[in-house]
Enzyme design. Sequence first.
Site, PDB file in Angstrom:
ATOM      1  N   SER A  13      66.155  17.388  55.733  1.00 33.85           N
ATOM      2  CA  SER A  13      67.075  16.414  56.342  1.00 33.85           C
ATOM      3  C   SER A  13      67.755  16.992  57.583  1.00 33.85           C
ATOM      4  O   SER A  13      67.889  16.292  58.592  1.00 33.85           O
ATOM      5  CB  SER A  13      68.107  15.914  55.326  1.00 33.85           C
ATOM      6  N   ASN A  14      68.159  18.260  57.544  1.00 39.08           N
ATOM      7  CA  ASN A  14      68.750  18.873  58.736  1.00 39.08           C
ATOM      8  C   ASN A  14      67.705  19.020  59.843  1.00 39.08           C
ATOM      9  O   ASN A  14      68.004  18.796  61.016  1.00 39.08           O
ATOM     10  CB  ASN A  14      69.374  20.227  58.409  1.00 39.08           C
ATOM     11  N   ASN A 102      71.355  29.975  61.762  1.00 34.90           N
ATOM     12  CA  ASN A 102      71.270  29.434  60.405  1.00 34.90           C
ATOM     13  C   ASN A 102      72.528  28.622  60.118  1.00 34.90           C
ATOM     14  O   ASN A 102      73.566  28.834  60.738  1.00 34.90           O
ATOM     15  CB  ASN A 102      71.169  30.584  59.391  1.00 34.90           C
ATOM     16  N   HIS A 104      74.990  27.579  56.845  1.00 39.00           N
ATOM     17  CA  HIS A 104      75.319  27.886  55.454  1.00 39.00           C
ATOM     18  C   HIS A 104      76.303  26.833  54.955  1.00 39.00           C
ATOM     19  O   HIS A 104      77.255  26.490  55.665  1.00 39.00           O
ATOM     20  CB  HIS A 104      75.940  29.283  55.349  1.00 39.00           C
ATOM     21  N   GLU A 174      77.002  18.924  58.115  1.00 36.64           N
ATOM     22  CA  GLU A 174      75.758  19.517  58.631  1.00 36.64           C
ATOM     23  C   GLU A 174      75.092  18.585  59.628  1.00 36.64           C
ATOM     24  O   GLU A 174      74.725  18.994  60.739  1.00 36.64           O
ATOM     25  CB  GLU A 174      74.794  19.800  57.474  1.00 36.64           C
TER      26      GLU A 174
END
Length: 192
Positions: A13-14, A102, A104, A174
């Site tokens: 999804s990201n 990245n 998190h 996100e």
Amino acid sequence: MKRIAIFASGSGSNAEKICDYFLGRTDVEVSLILTNNPEAGVIKRSRRLHIPVVVFDRKTFYESERILQLLQNDGIDFIVLAGFMMLIPQFLVDGYPDKIVNIHPALLPKHGGKGMYGHFVHEAVVTAKDTQSGITIHFVNERYDEGNIIFQATCEVLPTDSPEDVATKVQVLEHVHYPRVVDETILKAGIE
């Protein structure tokens, strides 16, 4: 044209939000998606978006430099980890210094490190009775979740929230912030 490779292990999804963000841009594109999971949902998403996908195994990733060579041969300038569950090997970190990011699903340094991903993070937040959680976008080094922090955003955690509630709130952050922060980080990196 700056070329991005996205590494993902799960649903993607990201990855899809990042691809959508750069769609139609003439200066930056997502050129490649890589996964270590042949069943990952990101594979279907990448095909729907017409982005080439490469599936690799653990041995290839850690015991050869084939992935690094593939990225370099494809002219990849920047790497985005989007739900990628493997530690990045030193030779890849060295090959892309300050050009791997990245996300998190917590406010590092809390709830980070090996084994802290997905629902494990949200369970830890609820168990710790944290009143806030959020996201941390950071550069990648040779250790889990220890690279320099680029950006954090927070959300409230209510005493009645379940780990699933926290996950939903964090995923909103996100999707809102990761694509934009990737874009800004590429600009700051001065990639030609």
